[in-house]
Design a protein around this motif. Structure first.
Motif, mmCIF file in Angstrom:
data_model
loop_
_atom_site.group_PDB
_atom_site.id
_atom_site.type_symbol
_atom_site.label_atom_id
_atom_site.label_comp_id
_atom_site.label_asym_id
_atom_site.label_seq_id
_atom_site.Cartn_x
_atom_site.Cartn_y
_atom_site.Cartn_z
ATOM 1 N N ALA A 140 2.882 8.748 -2.912
ATOM 2 C CA ALA A 140 1.630 8.407 -2.233
ATOM 3 C C ALA A 140 0.835 7.319 -2.948
ATOM 4 O O ALA A 140 0.184 6.492 -2.301
ATOM 5 C CB ALA A 140 0.770 9.665 -2.071
ATOM 6 N N ASN A 141 0.884 7.307 -4.276
ATOM 7 C CA ASN A 141 0.034 6.358 -4.988
ATOM 8 C C ASN A 141 0.421 4.902 -4.730
ATOM 9 O O ASN A 141 -0.422 4.021 -4.851
ATOM 10 C CB ASN A 141 0.049 6.635 -6.494
ATOM 11 N N ILE A 142 1.693 4.665 -4.365
ATOM 12 C CA ILE A 142 2.141 3.279 -4.145
ATOM 13 C C ILE A 142 1.460 2.682 -2.902
ATOM 14 O O ILE A 142 0.759 1.670 -3.019
ATOM 15 C CB ILE A 142 3.687 3.215 -4.075
ATOM 16 N N PHE B 83 -1.110 3.924 -1.347
ATOM 17 C CA PHE B 83 -2.556 4.101 -1.501
ATOM 18 C C PHE B 83 -3.147 2.930 -2.275
ATOM 19 O O PHE B 83 -4.161 2.346 -1.892
ATOM 20 C CB PHE B 83 -2.867 5.421 -2.208
ATOM 21 N N ASP C 73 4.972 13.359 -1.743
ATOM 22 C CA ASP C 73 3.740 14.021 -2.195
ATOM 23 C C ASP C 73 2.564 13.791 -1.244
ATOM 24 O O ASP C 73 1.405 13.913 -1.651
ATOM 25 C CB ASP C 73 3.385 13.635 -3.645
ATOM 26 N N LEU C 74 2.868 13.475 0.013
ATOM 27 C CA LEU C 74 1.822 13.412 1.031
ATOM 28 C C LEU C 74 2.169 14.449 2.100
ATOM 29 O O LEU C 74 2.748 14.134 3.136
ATOM 30 C CB LEU C 74 1.737 11.994 1.627
#
Lengths: 256, 405
Positions: A97-99, A101, A124-125
């Motif tokens: 998700a962080n990528i 985001f 992880d989403l």
């Protein structure tokens, strides 16, 4: 019909996975082309993340090799742009998700659509948190791939009803010892999913051999293979394309 | 940004302004929902609370002292300084408060096995201790760098019957230990409870840690009332993930006259790459199950961070702290290794207390703050742990090799 769903209409789908940038950009482009020519129905590309908690050691090492080769998110988009010129096979990204985001959901999804990436798998989403990206996947026509596991239990109806593109049924290798019971639980899970959706369901869970693929394709609509291919990439480095091609061909033949 | 932040609603929903949430793989979500349901079921249950408070009192040794640091107060020549002595708890740190609470939830869920991540080893020791007390299996995940620099704590956990895994992936420190523990949790959630040690991770962990650590400020508020008849003006605590800080702040969040100051690890300095100053240098991201603030590069890759303190050597911070910062309710200041080591020596000489290097980040801020304030102001500084574990590494920092053979 979404391009990903359409990939399942010609029979059981084979979906190989590689880490983008492992070990460098040009090799990844060659590997993608080799998989497409060998009959891959959808190609799953991993965008490396520093802390891939949902991946096993083989894919974690693939991520590390990609980082050693200097991979960035924009470089992954460059790989896709180059590969897209030569192959028509649908692509999905697997990343954390962080990528997207950090890239900005809007900008990330726009770039995906522009380069012909058809869907996103973001482990992880979970469904509880997908509302923050869904407006953008919808805006650009990307499928947000739902993951369902043997642990999902009473969550299956809600997950299946929201599914688009295809469903990624995932399980851990840890339970393969209890093979018969495992098979029964898995086929039960597929039956359950089918009650709530027509979206095809593929399975990925440490499948290595054509025999395993053939066996699981009795109830799965598609077979996803990651670690086995990343292993080949690790072994043959910049010359992996022919080997990955051969492997893809054998796996595709096993489920056809 | 001045959105008002109120903890009660956030702790229920798991959203602290924009932060928090449950960003975990589907394979773990059903189990996290069960933990959330169990926590909601028991958190106000009289039997649960009775057992929790009895163990805090009779096993952990609470209440911890609120000690008036007369020598420091006189030496610094400003505000009156009180130390909240979490270092005097059984196992030597605040970590035990939360472990008792979470382990009691685990027991009620029928779990037989506790796992935990640990940095300096304090949380691992506390978890191993309670697992021994409750007759549960225990496995601790600790980065290989940390097992090497905290060998005494590794042996301590083994003495208590725990199995310690030295995690060799990534940078081999706290964040990698969390990754490994999450992977183990995904594979074993049926019989396992993951005792999260800091105010981080997916909901309900930040809420549970807040809840179980809030005993620190519940006590300090009453204790200061008893001796001074009023609220403190400042509460100062160190922040890695932020468990002792959230416990130290909790009861004061809705008392606007009390200033809350969190002290994060600047390592070699905020102008270097060898730092763990997440509040100062980080940005919003999604990692370890939460949306929060992280040290990361422009692509969203999580940075390898650095601090002399293994307990603060973490690239993120709990979501509630970010909400407290954004709302202006708390301030966060970076403290360097040098400042923390000076504070370690200072408090030992002034007060005869060897405090954990983590806690000394808060002491260093008190050294700066107290002299700027009039004598009628009151500061409470939390000493989150004792510093025996740090003696060898502080000696090394000063160029002294201790021969322990």
């Amino acid at each position: 019909m979404s391009k990903l769903t359409a990939a399942f209409t010609k029979g059981k789908a084979f979906i190989p996975f590689i880490v983008a940038g492992d070990p460098d950009e040009d090799s990844t482009v060659s590997n993608i082309i080799a998989m497409a020519k060998a009959g891959a129905d959808i190609i799953e590309l991993g965008i490396p993340f520093s802390d891939p908690v949902a991946d096993g050691p083989v894919i974690q090492e693939g991520d590390l090799r990609a980082f050693a080769g200097g991979i960035t998110v924009d470089a992954v988009f460059d790989i896709v742009a180059k590969a897209r010129k030569q192959v028509d096979t649908p692509f999905v990204f697997l990343t954390y998700a962080n990528i997207p985001f950090k890239y900005g959901y809007d900008k990330f999804c726009a770039r995906c659509a522009e380069l012909g990436v058809n869907g996103l798998v973001i482990p992880d989403l979970p469904i509880e948190e997908q509302d923050e990206i869904r407006p953008f996947t919808q805006k650009y026509g990307l499928d947000l791939i739902m993951l369902i596991t043997l642990n999902s239990g009473d969550r299956v109806p809600a997950l299946a009803k929201k599914a688009e593109g295809f469903i990624y049924v995932v399980s851990s290798e840890g339970i393969t010892g209890e093979r018969d019971e495992f098979d029964a639980r898995l086929s039960g899970l597929f039956n359950e999913i089918k009650k709530y959706t027509d979206v095809p369901a593929a399975i990925g869970f440490g499948i290595h051999t054509p025999e395993q693929a053939a066996d699981l394709s009795r109830f799965a609509d598609g077979i996803i293979v990651g670690s086995a291919i990343v292993d080949i990439a690790a072994k043959y480095k910049t010359a992996a394309a022919p080997e990955i091609g051969k492997y893809t061909e054998a796996m595709k033949a096993a489920i056809s | 940004m001045t959105e008002t932040y109120t903890p009660e609603q956030s702790m229920k929903s798991g959203r602290y302004l924009d932060y928090g949430g449950q960003y975990l793989p589907e394979i773990l979500l059903p189990e996290i929902k069960r933990v959330e349901a169990a926590y909601n079921k028991y958190k106000d249950d009289p039997d649960f609370l009775n057992e929790f408070h009895t163990l805090l009192r009779e096993y952990a040794g609470r209440p911890s002292l609120l000690y008036y640091a007369k020598n420091m107060t006189e030496d610094l020549g400003g505000a009156q300084i009180y130390l909240k002595r979490e270092d005097l708890n059984h196992t030597g740190a605040h970590k035990i408060n939360n472990v008792i609470g979470q382990a009691l939830i685990a027991k009620r869920m029928g779990k037989k096995r506790l796992i935990a991540e640990t940095g300096a080893g304090q949380h691992g020791v506390a978890t191993a201790t309670i697992a021994a007390l409750f007759g549960m299996e225990c496995e601790i995940f600790m980065g290989k760098m940390d097992t090497d620099r905290q060998r005494l704590n590794v042996y301590r956990m083994e003495l208590l019957g725990a199995k310690v895994h030295a995690v060799t992936s990534g940078s081999q420190v706290l964040k990698d230990a969390v990754n490994a523990a999450l992977q183990n949790y995904a594979a074993r959630s049926k019989d396992t409870f993951y005792v999260m040690g800091s105010a981080v991770g997916p909901h309900p962990f930040p809420a549970m840690v807040h809840d179980f650590q809030s005993v620190i400020s519940k006590e300090s508020k009453q204790q200061l009332q008893d001796v001074a008849g009023r609220l403190p003006d400042y509460v100062v605590a160190c922040v890695g993930g932020g468990s002792n800080a959230i416990g130290s702040f909790a009861e004061y969040i809705e008392d606007p006259t009390v200033q809350l100051i969190g002290c994060e690890a600047a390592g070699k300095g905020v102008n270097t790459s060898k730092t763990a100053a997440t509040m100062k240098l980080g940005s919003t991201g999604i990692f370890h199950g939460m949306k929060s603030r992280f040290l990361q590069n422009k692509d969203g890759q999580i940075d390898a961070v650095y601090s002399i303190s293994a307990g603060l050597d973490y690239p993120g911070v709990g979501p509630e702290h970010v909400a407290l910062m954004d709302s202006g309710r708390a301030q966060y200041v970076p403290i360097t290794d040098d400042e923390a080591v000076n504070a370690f020596e200072y408090i030992a000489k002034e007060e005869g207390i060897i405090a954990a290097i983590e806690s000394c980040h808060a002491v260093a801020e008190v050294q700066k703050l107290a002299p700027t304030l009039p004598k009628d102001k009151i500061i409470i500084c939390t000493l989150s742990g004792r510093g025996d574990k740090d003696v060898a590494s502080i000696a090394k920092y000063r160029g002294i090799e201790l021969n322990e053979d």
